[in-house]
Write a protein that holds these residues in place. Structure first.
Motif, short mmCIF file in Angstrom:
data_model
loop_
_atom_site.label_atom_id
_atom_site.label_comp_id
_atom_site.label_asym_id
_atom_site.label_seq_id
_atom_site.Cartn_x
_atom_site.Cartn_y
_atom_site.Cartn_z
N ARG A 249 28.63 19.05 26.34
CA ARG A 249 28.90 19.33 27.83
C ARG A 249 30.16 20.31 28.14
NH1 ARG A 249 25.29 16.85 26.67
NH2 ARG A 249 23.62 15.67 27.66
N MET A 250 31.02 20.22 27.16
CA MET A 250 32.35 21.10 27.43
C MET A 250 31.97 22.51 26.82
SD MET A 250 34.63 19.28 28.76
CE MET A 250 33.45 18.39 29.59
N VAL A 251 31.12 22.53 25.90
CA VAL A 251 30.62 24.12 25.59
C VAL A 251 29.82 24.52 26.67
CG1 VAL A 251 29.16 25.25 23.95
CG2 VAL A 251 30.68 23.36 23.06
N GLY A 252 29.03 23.89 27.32
CA GLY A 252 28.46 24.29 28.78
C GLY A 252 29.25 24.67 29.68
N ILE A 253 30.46 23.94 29.78
CA ILE A 253 31.56 24.35 30.84
C ILE A 253 32.29 25.74 30.39
CG2 ILE A 253 33.62 23.60 31.82
CD1 ILE A 253 32.69 20.89 32.28
N ALA A 254 32.31 25.58 28.88
CA ALA A 254 33.00 26.97 28.71
C ALA A 254 32.36 28.20 28.76
CB ALA A 254 33.44 26.79 27.10
N LEU A 255 31.00 28.19 28.99
CA LEU A 255 30.08 29.25 29.33
C LEU A 255 30.24 29.65 30.66
CD1 LEU A 255 27.12 28.46 27.01
CD2 LEU A 255 29.02 29.85 26.45
#
Length: 182
Positions: free
Chosen positions: A96-102
């Motif tokens: 989920r945090m990788v998605g937010i980083a995008l």
């Protein structure tokens, strides 16, 4: 005596005071100015009360107040939930945090503006509610003063100024009977 009376009649004659009238051209009459100031202040307070305290709020206004109270608790719970998710399932949380980083930076700025305006508007609304309560309290001051003056007339002349107010026994038969028993 007639000459002095005529001279004084010219200066102070016809029930008027020429000196006073002339002085008021250069300096305001303090008593009249205070009365005008009091009337202006009472009118301003009444205007505040009428503006900020409408007679009745509808169901829609009450429902919107309820909806407006949700975002802060929901954001706090979501943050706590993210900590909980990071401890329970670190892989799921990392995805989920990788998605937010995008998320692109302009979208973060837009989110910041929306949240800032929401909380800024909420802060302003709460500040206005506070001003409304002050205006309502100030509008009740004359009534409170009248009530206190009414109570002061009921005080026994030799009663102490602080503490309980002594009421004259002829005004309260139960108190008179009680005083006879002691």
């Amino acid at each position: 005596m007639g000459v002095i009376e005529k001279i004084l009649g010219v200066i102070f004659g016809n029930g008027r005071n020429l000196v006073k009238d002339t002085a008021e051209v250069f300096r305001e009459n303090a008593e009249s100015g205070a009365q005008r100031g009091q009337q202006l202040q009472i009118a301003a307070m009444q205007s505040f009360v009428e503006e900020f305290y409408p007679e009745q709020r509808g169901w829609f206004d009450r429902a919107m107040d309820g909806v407006n109270r949700l975002p802060r608790p929901l954001m706090a719970m979501a943050c706590l939930g993210m900590f909980w998710a990071a401890m329970v399932d670190p892989v799921w949380f990392s995805e989920r945090m990788v998605g937010i980083a995008l998320v692109p930076e302009p979208l973060w700025w837009l989110l910041g503006v929306v949240v800032s305006f929401y909380f800024g508007a909420r802060h302003q609304a709460k500040g206005q509610d506070f001003q409304k309560s002050i205006a309502a309290s100030m509008a009740r001051v004359p009534w409170v003063v009248d009530q206190l003056e009414g109570l002061e007339h009921r005080r026994v002349p030799d009663a102490p100024r602080r503490g309980a107010v002594a009421v004259q026994s002829d005004e309260n038969p139960a108190l008179a009977d009680w005083k006879k028993q002691i």
